[in-house]
Design an enzyme around this catalytic site. Structure first.
Site, PDB file in Angstrom:
ATOM      1  N   TRP A 129      -9.455 -10.637 -50.609  1.00 55.30           N
ATOM      2  CA  TRP A 129      -8.373  -9.787 -50.116  1.00 55.30           C
ATOM      3  C   TRP A 129      -7.266  -9.806 -51.179  1.00 55.30           C
ATOM      4  O   TRP A 129      -6.837 -10.892 -51.593  1.00 55.30           O
ATOM      5  CB  TRP A 129      -7.873 -10.342 -48.784  1.00 55.30           C
ATOM      6  CG  TRP A 129      -6.795  -9.544 -48.129  1.00 55.30           C
ATOM      7  CD1 TRP A 129      -6.740  -8.188 -47.973  1.00 55.30           C
ATOM      8  CD2 TRP A 129      -5.605 -10.071 -47.516  1.00 55.30           C
ATOM      9  NE1 TRP A 129      -5.604  -7.842 -47.304  1.00 55.30           N
ATOM     10  CE2 TRP A 129      -4.886  -8.971 -47.013  1.00 55.30           C
ATOM     11  CE3 TRP A 129      -5.097 -11.357 -47.346  1.00 55.30           C
ATOM     12  CZ2 TRP A 129      -3.682  -9.113 -46.352  1.00 55.30           C
ATOM     13  CZ3 TRP A 129      -3.898 -11.499 -46.683  1.00 55.30           C
ATOM     14  CH2 TRP A 129      -3.192 -10.390 -46.189  1.00 55.30           C
ATOM     15  N   ASP A 210      -9.481 -18.648 -43.398  1.00 59.88           N
ATOM     16  CA  ASP A 210      -8.778 -17.412 -43.045  1.00 59.88           C
ATOM     17  C   ASP A 210      -9.636 -16.655 -42.035  1.00 59.88           C
ATOM     18  O   ASP A 210     -10.672 -16.094 -42.379  1.00 59.88           O
ATOM     19  CB  ASP A 210      -8.565 -16.593 -44.328  1.00 59.88           C
ATOM     20  CG  ASP A 210      -7.778 -15.320 -44.074  1.00 59.88           C
ATOM     21  OD1 ASP A 210      -7.403 -15.067 -42.912  1.00 59.88           O
ATOM     22  OD2 ASP A 210      -7.548 -14.567 -45.040  1.00 59.88           O
ATOM     23  N   ALA A 212      -9.494 -13.661 -39.792  1.00 65.69           N
ATOM     24  CA  ALA A 212      -8.695 -12.454 -39.515  1.00 65.69           C
ATOM     25  C   ALA A 212      -9.478 -11.381 -38.760  1.00 65.69           C
ATOM     26  O   ALA A 212      -8.902 -10.363 -38.378  1.00 65.69           O
ATOM     27  CB  ALA A 212      -8.159 -11.872 -40.826  1.00 65.69           C
ATOM     28  N   LYS A 245      -6.320  -7.464 -35.838  1.00 59.63           N
ATOM     29  CA  LYS A 245      -7.508  -6.604 -35.779  1.00 59.63           C
ATOM     30  C   LYS A 245      -8.196  -6.713 -34.421  1.00 59.63           C
ATOM     31  O   LYS A 245      -8.514  -5.710 -33.803  1.00 59.63           O
ATOM     32  CB  LYS A 245      -8.512  -6.970 -36.871  1.00 59.63           C
ATOM     33  CG  LYS A 245      -7.926  -7.316 -38.217  1.00 59.63           C
ATOM     34  CD  LYS A 245      -7.229  -6.140 -38.850  1.00 59.63           C
ATOM     35  CE  LYS A 245      -6.716  -6.414 -40.250  1.00 59.63           C
ATOM     36  NZ  LYS A 245      -6.100  -7.692 -40.548  1.00 59.63           N
TER      37      LYS A 245
HETATM   38  C1  LIG Z   1      -8.892 -11.486 -45.168  1.00 62.56           C
HETATM   39  C2  LIG Z   1      -7.582 -11.189 -44.516  1.00 62.56           C
HETATM   40  N1  LIG Z   1      -6.769 -12.202 -44.192  1.00 62.56           N
HETATM   41  C3  LIG Z   1      -5.591 -11.991 -43.608  1.00 62.56           C
HETATM   42  C4  LIG Z   1      -5.145 -10.726 -43.325  1.00 62.56           C
HETATM   43  C5  LIG Z   1      -3.770 -10.578 -42.716  1.00 62.56           C
HETATM   44  O1  LIG Z   1      -3.722  -9.909 -41.545  1.00 62.56           O
HETATM   45  P1  LIG Z   1      -2.343  -9.538 -40.829  1.00 62.56           P
HETATM   46  O2  LIG Z   1      -2.298  -8.063 -40.750  1.00 62.56           O
HETATM   47  O3  LIG Z   1      -2.443 -10.205 -39.492  1.00 62.56           O
HETATM   48  O4  LIG Z   1      -1.227 -10.105 -41.631  1.00 62.56           O
HETATM   49  C6  LIG Z   1      -5.942  -9.632 -43.647  1.00 62.56           C
HETATM   50  C7  LIG Z   1      -5.480  -8.264 -43.392  1.00 62.56           C
HETATM   51  O5  LIG Z   1      -5.973  -7.290 -43.856  1.00 62.56           O
HETATM   52  C8  LIG Z   1      -7.199  -9.878 -44.259  1.00 62.56           C
HETATM   53  O6  LIG Z   1      -8.017  -8.874 -44.585  1.00 62.56           O
END
Ligand SMILES: Cc1ncc(COP(=O)(O)O)c(C=O)c1O
Length: 389
Positions: A129, A210, A212, A245
Site C-alpha cells: 500500500w 495490518d 484492513a 471497508k
Molecule cells: C493495506 C491497507 N492498510 C490500511 C489502510 C487504511 O485504511 P483507512 O481508510 O481505515 O485509514 C488501507 C486503506 O486503503 C489499506 O489498503
C-alpha cells in the site's frame, strides 16, 4: 523571503488525478477501476443498511457529545478485538485503543515502535500500500524491502519473503498484510502463515499486522486465520485494524490499534504509551462511526444483517474474479487472489491505450479495483485487454 519558501511542491496523488480524468471523460461506457472503495453492481458505495439502522439509533439515544478521551469508545474497541483475535484467550496480554481509521492505527503503531526502539528496522514486502513507506518514515523508522509478489508472473514470492526475514535480528519488525493484500490480492496460505509464524517467533521479529479488509476475502474468521496463527506463536505484536471497508464507513475514519504484550503485567504500561501518543497526535479519535458500529455489534439482529451484507459484497467480488480469470492471459490468476485489488501484468503503454481507446481507468501500476467491475462489464474489460496487449 517567505517562511514557507523552502517547502517544495509535493506531487499530486496519482489516483486523485485519475478521478478527475475519469469524471471529465464523456464516454458512457467508461470504467473506473482506480479508486479503492467497494462498489455495488450499480457502481455505488452505499451506506450498509445495518449501519444506517445503528446510526438512527445513535441519533435517537445519544444525549451528549462531551469528550470521551484518547482511548475512544471502549465498547467499540472490545468488539473489534473479538473480530480480530476471535475467542482466543491471551490472558490479559492484549490492550487496544480506537484510532482514526486504519491509517491512524498504523501511524500510532509506528510511533510506539519508534518510542520503544528509535529508528527500528521494519521489513516491508513490495509492492505494498503506497501509504506504508511514508507512514513509517514519518516516525523515523527505517525500512528494508523484499519482493512479496512478482507482478510479471503473478507469483507470491514466499521463499524471498522467508529468506529476507531469515536475515532479521531480534527487535526488527515485519509489516504484514493480514488478508486481501493491497495492491496484489496475493495472500499467504495456511501452511505459509504457519511457517512464517515460526520464523517470526524464532528470530524475535515483532509483527505489525495490518488488517484492513477482514471479511472481504474468504470470511471474517478465515481472513483473520493467518493473523491468529502468528499471535499464537509470538510473544509481542501490533495489530492495526480498519473498519472502513468491512463496515463501509470510509470517511468516518474508524479503526483500532491492538498490542499483544509479552506479559499481562506489561499491558497497562504499553496502553499508557498508546494514550499519550494518541493525545499528542489527535487527542481523541472521531466518535460517530465507532459509536454506531458499537451499537450495531450489541444487537444480534443487526450483526446478522451486517454479516449478510458483507457476505454479499465478498460474493460479488468473487464472482467478478471468477469471470475475469476465465478469460486467461493477464487475468488468469485473479481468481486465486483476494479482496478488492489485483495488480495486473500490463505495461504502461497498454494501460494508456486502455484509457484512451476503451475508457478504462486504472492506476499506472496496473492495480485494478475488482469492485469497479460487474460480471457483465468484466467481459468487456477482458476483451479490451486482449485488444491492447
Ligand atoms: C493495506 C491497507 N492498510 C490500511 C489502510 C487504511 O485504511 P483507512 O481508510 O481505515 O485509514 C488501507 C486503506 O486503503 C489499506 O489498503
Amino acid at each position: 523571503m517567505s517562511f514557507f519558501a523552502p517547502l517544495p511542491q509535493q506531487p499530486a496523488d496519482a489516483l486523485l488525478a485519475l478521478i478527475g480524468l475519469y469524471r471529465d471523460d464523456p464516454r458512457a461506457h467508461k470504467l473506473d477501476l482506480g479508486v479503492g472503495v467497494y462498489r455495488d453492481e450499480a457502481g455505488r458505495t452505499p451506506v450498509m443498511a445495518a449501519l444506517k439502522q445503528a446510526e438512527k439509533r445513535l441519533w435517537e439515544s445519544q444525549d451528549s457529545k462531551s469528550y470521551l478521551g484518547p482511548e475512544g469508545n471502549a465498547a467499540f474497541t472490545r468488539h473489534m478485538r473479538a473480530l480480530a483475535f476471535g475467542a482466543g484467550d491471551f490472558g490479559g496480554r492484549i490492550t487496544g485503543v480506537q484510532t482514526p481509521g486504519g491509517t491512524g492505527a498504523l501511524r500510532l503503531a509506528a510511533e510506539l515502535l519508534a518510542a520503544a526502539k528509535p529508528g527500528a528496522r521494519v521489513f516491508v514486502g513490495t509492492p505494498t500500500w503506497p501509504n506504508h513507506p511514508p507512514l513509517l518514515a514519518a516516525a523515523r523508522l527505517t525500512t528494508q524491502t523484499y519482493t512479496h509478489f512478482d507482478v510479471a508472473t503473478q507469483r507470491l514470492c514466499f521463499d524471498e519473503m522467508m529468506a529476507a526475514l531469515g536475515t532479521a535480528q531480534a527487535g526488527d519488525v515485519a509489516l504484514l498484510h493480514g488478508c486481501c493484500h493491497n495492491p496484489t490480492g496475493a495472500d499467504l496460505d495456511g501452511d505459509q502463515w504457519a511457517a512464517l509464524a515460526d520464523l517470526l517467533a524464532d528470530r524475535g521479529i515483532v509483527p505489525l499486522l495490518d488488517l484492513a479488509y477482514q471479511g472481504l476475502g474468504h470470511g471474517m474468521d478465515a481472513d483473520a486465520a493467518g493473523v491468529r496463527l502468528v499471535l499464537d506463536k509470538v510473544p509481542e505484536a501490533l495489530i492495526a485494524y480498519s473498519c472502513d471497508k468491512n463496515f463501509g464507513v470510509y470517511r468516518e475514519r474508524v479503526g483500532a490499534l491492538f498490542a499483544l504484550t509479552a506479559k499481562a503485567a506489561d499491558a497497562d504500561r504499553v496502553n499508557s504509551n498508546l494514550l499519550s501518543l494518541a493525545r499528542a497526535n489527535w487527542s481523541m479519535p472521531p466518535d460517530h462511526g465507532a459509536a454506531a458500529i458499537a451499537l450495531l455489534m450489541e444487537d444480534p439482529d443487526l450483526v446478522v444483517q451486517w454479516r449478510t451484507e458483507l457476505d454479499g459484497m465478498r460474493d460479488r467480488l468473487r464472482a467478478v474474479r471468477d469471470t475475469l480469470a476465465a478469460h486467461g492471459g493477464a487475468l488468469a490468476h485473479v481468481a486465486e487472489q483476494n479482496g478488492m485489488f489485483s495488480q495486473l501484468p500490463l505495461s504502461p503503454p497498454v494501460i494508456a491505450r486502455l484509457r484512451a481507446e476503451h475508457g478504462i481507468y486504472m492506476a499506472g501500476s496496473g492495480r485494478i479495483n475488482i469492485a469497479g467491475l460487474t460480471v457483465e462489464t468484466a467481459g468487456r474489460f477482458a476483451q479490451a485487454i486482449a485488444a491492447c496487449v
